[in-house]
Design an enzyme around this catalytic site. Structure first.
Site, PDB file in Angstrom:
ATOM      1  N   ASP A  19      27.827  35.882  45.988  1.00  9.53           N
ATOM      2  CA  ASP A  19      29.172  36.182  46.489  1.00  9.53           C
ATOM      3  C   ASP A  19      30.223  35.228  45.900  1.00  9.53           C
ATOM      4  OD1 ASP A  19      27.829  37.963  48.301  1.00  9.53           O
ATOM      5  OD2 ASP A  19      27.560  36.318  49.707  1.00  9.53           O
TER       6      ASP A  19
ATOM      7  N   GLU B 117      31.988  46.506  51.767  1.00  8.47           N
ATOM      8  CA  GLU B 117      32.192  45.062  51.974  1.00  8.47           C
ATOM      9  C   GLU B 117      32.774  44.466  50.698  1.00  8.47           C
ATOM     10  OE1 GLU B 117      28.226  43.616  52.795  1.00  8.47           O
ATOM     11  OE2 GLU B 117      27.518  43.991  50.770  1.00  8.47           O
TER      12      GLU B 117
HETATM   13  O1  FUB Z   1      25.798  37.240  51.157  1.00 11.42           O
HETATM   14  C1  FUB Z   1      25.733  37.901  52.393  1.00 11.42           C
HETATM   15  C2  FUB Z   1      26.412  39.206  52.302  1.00 11.42           C
HETATM   16  O2  FUB Z   1      25.827  40.009  51.288  1.00 11.42           O
HETATM   17  C3  FUB Z   1      27.861  39.143  51.892  1.00 11.42           C
HETATM   18  O3  FUB Z   1      28.726  38.694  52.887  1.00 11.42           O
HETATM   19  C4  FUB Z   1      28.047  40.545  51.461  1.00 11.42           C
HETATM   20  O4  FUB Z   1      29.234  40.782  50.781  1.00 11.42           O
HETATM   21  C5  FUB Z   1      26.813  40.755  50.616  1.00 11.42           C
HETATM   22  O5  FUB Z   1      26.964  40.237  49.332  1.00 11.42           O
END
Ligand code: FUB
Length: 363
Positions: free
Chosen positions: A53, A260
């Site tokens: 991320d 997301e």
């Molecule tokens: O790294 C945990 C979660 O996985 C992140 O918050 C999301 O965006 C995905 O990458």
């Protein structure tokens, strides 16, 4: 291609996430049925830790990268993402896109955050008047995701967290965009394990509620930040992503709906809202005329990477644009052990972004 930058792995086809998956097979199972060779176009930026991320920014004329810190906590893989059981953050910098990556060490630990219990997911950072602000999601003592903020006088930290999460914050993946007029906006949210679908009434509900397939998808959120960047200056608003007919993208449109990993950058005075489509594994983008949107869907920036998640940031350095992202190449496909990478990103003359692939397949 420079051989130093080519990593070839023999992996099972089932962990190449080019294929569409549904919620029931989120947990990746490998099979020995068919073997493919994939040639990655870039190497992990860090090899002695797992980093995911990545949120990249230019501070003090360098690229600073604020990733999540993946580790193997032994949590089983579940649809609610419990296996992403991160507990601290590190920060990295690069003098330029080709120089070595410097690890500045740990900047925050869940033990230091009074309100947080677990799962320190994708963070971001920004600068204002010589102060640095680090934004991070974590589950609180009731297992509800909130977004916290920590401050430092240096981009490399260490950061001191506030005692409480940002009032009115919820869900995951904060991305703070500093507009050219000096205003700051936080974009956030994520469905499934990110809990955004539990806030449709404005209150937290302890069960998942998704709109029907033909209804508008659960929207990402945006809120202008207060002057001190420690709170929202307004109620979070919905981000509208429109299709080519000006209609809101629907829940059933898995290839294009928001999942997301929100990010915003500005190019030729237009706002580019980019995000992960989650279970279809793309980084997609939409363009608008205001930081609040609406944004009209344009296409895919980054096709699925090795690993279930796809999460990125976009930054300009010395007149060139770069995408930072992660994949699971270093862990040979383990979805929760990811490594950050970068590639150059191009806008064409009309401002469209050329679609990137992180690897090529050799049959
Ligand atoms: O790294 C945990 C979660 O996985 C992140 O918050 C999301 O965006 C995905 O990458």
């Amino acid at each position: 291609m420079n051989s130093k930058h080519v990593l070839t792995l023999i992996i099972t086809t089932s962990i190449i996430i080019g294929c569409k998956q549904n919620q029931s097979n989120q947990k990746q199972e490998s099979t020995d049925a068919t073997k493919d060779t994939i040639v990655f176009k870039s190497e992990p930026l860090v090899k002695n830790q797992y980093t995911a991320d990545p949120s990249a920014h230019v501070f003090e004329d360098k690229i600073f990268i604020y990733p999540s810190h993946d580790w193997d906590s032994g949590e089983p893989e579940m649809d609610d993402g419990n296996h992403f059981n991160m507990k601290d953050y590190y920060v990295y910098s690069m003098e330029s896109p080709t120089s070595e990556v410097v690890n500045h060490g740990k900047i925050l630990d869940v033990e230091d955050v009074a309100w947080a219990k677990r799962q320190m997911w994708a963070p971001d950072a920004t600068e204002k008047d010589g102060e640095y602000f680090f934004f991070f999601p974590a589950k609180d003592k009731d297992d509800i995701f909130r977004i916290g903020v920590a401050k430092s006088d240096k981009p490399e930290g260490p950061f001191t967290p506030e005692d409480e999460p940002i009032k009115g914050s919820f869900s995951i993946d904060p991305a703070v965009y500093k507009d050219t007029d000096g205003e700051y906006y936080m974009y956030f949210g994520g469905i499934w394990g990110g809990q955004l679908q539990r806030w449709l009434t404005g209150e937290y509900e302890n069960e998942d509620n998704y709109p029907a397939d033909d209804e508008p998808a659960v929207p990402a959120k945006v809120a202008k930040m207060s002057d001190d960047l420690l709170s929202f200056a307004e109620e979070p608003k919905d981000i509208e992503i429109l299709d080519e007919n000006g209609e809101l993208i629907t829940t059933g449109d898995n290839d294009r709906r928001f999942f997301e990993a929100a990010w915003v950058h500005k190019y030729n005075d237009k706002y580019y809202f980019s995000y992960s489509t989650g279970d279809t594994h793309n980084i997609a983008y939409a363009i608008g005329d205001s930081p609040y949107g609406p944004f009209t869907y344009q296409g895919v920036i980054l096709e699925p990477v090795l690993g279930w998640t796809n999460h990125h940031s976009i930054v300009e350095f010395d007149g060139k644009w770069y995408i930072f992202f992660h994949d699971s190449s270093l862990s040979e496909g383990k979805t929760y052990l990811r490594s950050m990478k970068m590639m150059e990103l191009e806008h064409d003359e009309e401002g469209k972004i050329k679609t990137l692939q992180s690897y090529t397949e050799v049959k």
